[in-house]
Design an enzyme around this catalytic site. Structure first.
Site, mmCIF file in Angstrom:
data_model
loop_
_atom_site.group_PDB
_atom_site.id
_atom_site.type_symbol
_atom_site.label_atom_id
_atom_site.label_comp_id
_atom_site.label_asym_id
_atom_site.label_seq_id
_atom_site.Cartn_x
_atom_site.Cartn_y
_atom_site.Cartn_z
ATOM 1 N N HIS A 53 0.821 -1.220 0.000
ATOM 2 C CA HIS A 53 0.000 0.000 0.000
ATOM 3 C C HIS A 53 0.852 1.266 0.000
ATOM 4 O O HIS A 53 0.684 2.116 -0.897
ATOM 5 C CB HIS A 53 -0.965 -0.013 1.184
ATOM 6 N N GLU A 81 0.516 5.496 12.620
ATOM 7 C CA GLU A 81 -0.886 5.157 12.882
ATOM 8 C C GLU A 81 -1.083 3.668 13.130
ATOM 9 O O GLU A 81 -1.853 3.275 14.014
ATOM 10 C CB GLU A 81 -1.748 5.592 11.696
ATOM 11 N N ASP A 82 -0.398 2.822 12.355
ATOM 12 C CA ASP A 82 -0.712 1.388 12.359
ATOM 13 C C ASP A 82 0.354 0.504 12.991
ATOM 14 O O ASP A 82 0.197 -0.714 13.018
ATOM 15 C CB ASP A 82 -0.955 0.914 10.918
ATOM 16 N N ASP A 144 -3.024 8.522 -0.989
ATOM 17 C CA ASP A 144 -3.416 7.461 -0.052
ATOM 18 C C ASP A 144 -4.888 7.104 -0.248
ATOM 19 O O ASP A 144 -5.258 5.930 -0.347
ATOM 20 C CB ASP A 144 -3.163 7.955 1.373
#
Length: 728
Positions: A53, A81-82, A144
């Protein structure tokens, strides 16, 4: 790094090297390794390793030839964030500039927000703040979102897919348009439209395919004709032809209230020439060769769009009767139209396009001003949607300065666009030299002079007709401040009276001692809470002097009997219906009825007519029936929709529909309405012929916009010949 991701990464590196030989490739390689390690073990909804991604997001940005920091940010945009990575880790490895960009793109998913909408609003608020500092934040965010939309079909949860698609259509596509990135905007709109309106999307695509089949060589033939005309006139031109996107076709059907066949610009042709002078020469050549469609000429060269877009647009008629749009621009205008703010990086070696400065965008300054005025993130999101998602009109100040406003804007919107203080002190307006009402809708080319008065304040009634987010936020802030000031004054008086009645001291020192108990931040907040009724004045007295609180009485052994003369209480359904009437401006308890002649809906401008013994009947402001009350103006009452209760209420809208008299027509009608959450409450066939059915359909809908969506969806159906809102 996984082998698949390595293959993607090699393609990314080659693309960057192709347009920027001086790029810091070692830094990009380090970012790839860092992201791959951080996302190790994570997968996407389609089962691919997660690292694919960020690599795809960076690859999308290479089409716009962005700088190395933007590529590195794209690769790292999800690590904070992840994963367990912190911004400090990013800054240590890649510098402060990249860390700042990553922070701007990162969502606030770790905040404990009250709802999904609050989360979306707070994320958008942060994005606006970040992109006001560096527009590259928005470029990465758009790339994104584009890749997420391309892979949306792999998300299993339908509600989540629809939420992402709606957010894309409401926020990110308009943002892409605002910075001139037409390619991204069009693809985002198409992908979101396909998810949100699959039937309408399929219907429009089928009709486009049918037209394409009927005139398979039309685009090629017209392109060759235009190229030949330019060559004969001695103009070197590049000519291309294309079909409009399905979503733009859908919007025009919706906004112009027309069927697919009535659209005049489903096909568009682009003529790219060498200079501005040749643009106008080419326009004359096109107008000489084809019949001009009246009202379809737009000169965005002399009055560019806020995003910097410049071009000439005209509509002409082909000999066989087909209407087309022709866009004429220079090569530099074309690059800005295609790449928008990213044109700076696309042509940074040529030096012909200046570096992007986010503060040159009036709309971005407006968003920042709305951010200052809005009371919270959700209100900010509401106002910014108003600011972005509209057509535009171009108006001028008396000095000739251009002011761009949304379609339907008024002089009050114009005043606030000039300056917040001009809007606050506005008392009147001259449009093209004539004094006109402040609710007058402005048209393209209007010259507007605002009349101000020192000490004047915004009129709360303005909120009913302004359309820009900036104006609405400013007016609402004033109204809230005014209401709070009244509550403070009233609350202070109520407390003085309550303490006096109990015969105890109620000074500021006493009140400051109960702030924590009553969960109030300051004395002003306490006064406001009492004045608004949130806290009772005796409750404050008892908090300060607990010994004065009356002791609870013992519970009686037998329940008290109701007096025989008591009125019967309304049933639960009656009480709910009474509360659901979303009309503001009425006396409490006044009966309300909706007129059957015009079927008003939230979103319509409305007026009330007082009838003795019956209460108030609500009509739309343009209802023909109102003419019969012209002789009794005292019966008119100024009302508006109460936005606090609209979400719960259902309203009846009436449609006049003509369908084909063939099997499946009625089924199509009901299916389209049901899929758009409309409910048919009544259907009456008023005419029938061998070819058509004419019918009146009553629908339960939320508001005018909901009814408009259903009308547009019906018009896209091949079985529906016409559909209009009925007024009787």
């Amino acid at each position: 790094m996984p082998d698949g991701a390595l293959g993607f990464a090699q393609g990314l590196i080659e693309r960057v090297r192709a347009y920027d030989p001086r790029a810091d490739l070692p830094l990009i390689f380090r970012a790839l390794d860092f992201a791959a390690a951080a996302h190790a073990g994570q997968t996407r909804d389609n089962g691919d390793p997660y690292i694919t991604h960020p690599v795809e997001v960076a690859t999308i940005l290479t089409d716009f030839r962005v700088d190395t920091s933007s590529i590195v940010t794209a690769l790292l945009h999800d690590v904070v964030e992840d994963t367990g990575t912190t911004l400090a880790d990013v800054e240590r490895g890649f510098g402060r500039d990249v860390a700042r960009l990553v922070d701007g793109v990162t969502k606030l998913n770790r905040l404990e927000l009250t709802s999904e909408r609050s989360k979306q609003a707070e994320n958008f608020r942060k994005l606006v703040l970040a992109m006001s500092e560096d527009i590259r934040v928005l470029l990465v965010k758009l790339a994104d979102r584009l890749h997420n939309m391309r892979t949306l079909r792999f998300v299993r949860d339908e509600n989540r897919r629809r939420r992402i698609a709606a957010e894309t259509l409401e926020i990110y596509a308009p943002l892409a348009e605002r910075i001139g990135m037409d390619q991204i905007k069009t693809e985002l709109e198409t992908l979101a439209f396909r998810e949100l309106q699959p039937d309408a999307y399929a219907s429009i695509m089928n009709r486009i395919a049918f037209l394409r089949g009927e005139g398979a060589d039309l685009i090629e033939r017209v392109t060759e004709e235009l190229r030949k005309l330019m060559t004969e006139a001695g103009i070197a031109a590049e000519v291309t032809g294309r079909e409009k996107s399905p979503y733009s076709i859908w919007l025009k059907m919706h906004r112009r209230n027309v069927a697919f066949e009535q659209l005049s610009d489903i096909m568009a042709f682009r003529v790219i020439v060498g200079s501005i002078d040749e643009c106008y020469r080419a326009l004359g050549i096109v107008h000489s060769a084809y019949r001009v469609v009246p009202g379809r000429f737009k000169d965005y060269i002399s009055t560019p769009k806020p995003n910097g877009y410049r071009s000439l647009h005209t509509g002409v008629m082909l000999p066989e009767g087909q209407k087309i749009e022709v866009q004429i621009r220079t090569r530099e205008m074309h690059e800005i139209a295609e790449y928008g703010v990213a044109a700076h990086w696309h042509y940074k070696d040529k030096g012909s396009i200046p570096a992007p400065d986010p503060h040159q965008y009036r709309w971005l300054r407006s968003l920042l001003e709305i951010l200052e005025q809005a009371s919270g993130p959700e209100e900010f999101l509401e106002h910014t949607k108003l600011e972005m998602f509209r057509d535009q009109v171009f108006c001028f100040t008396p000095k000739g300065d251009l002011i761009t406003l949304p379609r339907g804007a008024t002089p009050v919107d114009f005043a606030y666009a000039v300056h917040s203080e001009v809007g606050d002190t506005c008392v009147g307006a001259k449009i093209n030299g004539r004094i006109m009402p402040l609710r007058t809708e402005l048209a393209n080319g209007d010259q507007v002079e605002i009349i101000t008065a020192r000490g004047h304040t915004p009129n709360p009634e303005w909120e009913r007709f302004v359309v820009t987010g900036k104006a609405r936020a400013r007016i609402r802030r004033f109204v809230h401040a005014q209401a709070k000031a009244r509550s403070i004054e009233q609350g202070r008086a109520m407390l003085v009276k309550a303490f006096r009645q109990e015969g105890v001291e109620g000074g500021e020192k006493v009140l400051e001692g109960v702030l924590k108990t009553l969960k109030q931040a300051s004395l002003e907040d306490l006064y406001a809470a009492v004045g608004s009724g949130a806290i009772g004045p005796r409750e404050v007295v008892f908090a300060a002097y607990p010994e004065l609180r009356p002791r609870p009485r013992p519970t009686p052994l037998l329940p008290a009997m109701s007096p025989r003369s008591a009125r019967p209480q309304p049933s639960g359904r009656e009480e709910e219906a009474r509360r659901a009437v979303p009309i503001a401006g009425l006396v409490s308890g006044m009966a309300v009825h909706y007129a059957g002649c015009c079927h008003p809906l939230p979103g319509d401008r409305i007026v009330g007519i007082i009838t003795t013994g019956k209460g108030v009947t609500i009509h739309t402001a343009d209802c023909p029936t109102l003419e019969s009350f012209a002789a009794t103006p005292e019966r008119f009452i100024d009302v508006s929709w109460d936005t606090d209760t609209l979400a719960e209420a259902k309203h009846t809208g009436r449609l006049a529909v003509v369908t084909a008299n063939q099997p499946g027509a009625l089924s199509t009608l009901t299916t389209v309405i049901a899929k758009r959450e409309g409910n048919i409450s009544n259907l009456k066939i008023v005419g029938r012929s061998p070819e058509f059915f004419e019918m009146l359909v009553d629908l339960e809908v939320r508001d005018l916009s909901h009814l408009g969506d259903i009308i547009a969806a019906l018009r896209a159906s091949p079985h529906i010949r016409s559909v209009e809102r009925a007024r009787a």
